[in-house]
Design an enzyme around this catalytic site. Structure first.
Site, short mmCIF file in Angstrom:
data_model
loop_
_atom_site.label_atom_id
_atom_site.label_comp_id
_atom_site.label_asym_id
_atom_site.label_seq_id
_atom_site.Cartn_x
_atom_site.Cartn_y
_atom_site.Cartn_z
N GLU A 1 -3.56 1.93 -6.99
CA GLU A 1 -3.83 2.90 -6.78
C GLU A 1 -3.02 3.84 -6.82
O GLU A 1 -2.17 4.23 -6.35
CB GLU A 1 -3.74 2.33 -5.34
CG GLU A 1 -2.60 1.83 -4.50
CD GLU A 1 -2.54 1.74 -3.05
OE1 GLU A 1 -3.35 2.70 -2.26
OE2 GLU A 1 -1.30 2.16 -2.29
N HIS B 1 0.37 -1.65 -0.05
CA HIS B 1 0.26 0.30 0.02
C HIS B 1 0.74 1.13 -0.12
O HIS B 1 1.70 1.16 0.66
CB HIS B 1 -0.36 0.10 1.16
CG HIS B 1 -2.13 0.53 1.41
ND1 HIS B 1 -1.38 2.41 1.68
CD2 HIS B 1 -3.14 0.48 0.72
CE1 HIS B 1 -2.44 3.08 1.22
NE2 HIS B 1 -4.43 2.16 1.07
#
Length: 173
Positions: free
Chosen positions: A164, A92
């Site tokens: 992302e 992430h």
């Protein structure tokens, strides 16, 4: 054939009451386990229990590259599996930037997750500076190549790649 997943990273936001309310109001039609939630670590067991009837799969926001030992605050893949966890987020953007997790380190987490039977959700994406320099493909492909080095899969359901773009998170762009 590619499947679509909706994976909610709850970060550090939900309380126990919020979790109860969320699942009380949740109505999923034709859910085929494509809705996944990554709550705070201390809420994983509660979310698994609350999500059973909804068919929601639960995982962690992070995972250790180690099996066990003196790694304060880390999450063991064995313990996550024992609780009934299904997946873990790896790479992430916040973990990459705030904790300087390198592609090589993330690769160890991916390999450990697969070895233990968890589905790693490998996150990749470029910053605004990289996007404006037209380096999106170079950055993302480099992250994928290094982060998934030596990964061997038996089928496509053993790994998810989540794009992302860092520049799009909370920017309104």
């Amino acid at each position: 054939m590619a499947k679509n997943y909706m994976i909610g990273n709850w970060k550090m936001n939900q309380s126990l009451n919020d979790i109860d309310s969320f699942f009380k109001d949740l109505k999923l039609e034709n859910n085929q386990n494509n809705f996944w939630i990554a709550p705070q670590t201390l809420h994983i067991a509660k979310t698994i229990e609350a999500g059973k009837n909804a068919g929601v799969l639960v995982g962690s926001q992070n995972i250790s590259d180690q099996d066990h030992g003196a790694f304060t605050g880390e999450i063991s893949s064995d313990s996550l599996m024992e609780m009934g966890g299904h997946f873990c987020l790896v790479g992430h953007s916040e973990r990459r930037s705030y904790y300087q997790e390198s592609d090589d380190f993330l690769n160890k987490k991916v390999l450990k997750s697969i070895d233990k039977g968890l589905v790693p959700v490998f996150c990749c994406g470029e910053t605004l500076e990289q996007r404006e320099a037209n380096k999106t493909m170079e950055v993302v492909l480099s992250q994928i190549e290094a982060g998934l080095k030596d990964v061997t899969l038996n089928n496509e359901s053993e790994l998810i790649i989540a794009y992302e773009p860092v520049w799009a998170i909370g920017t309104g762009k």
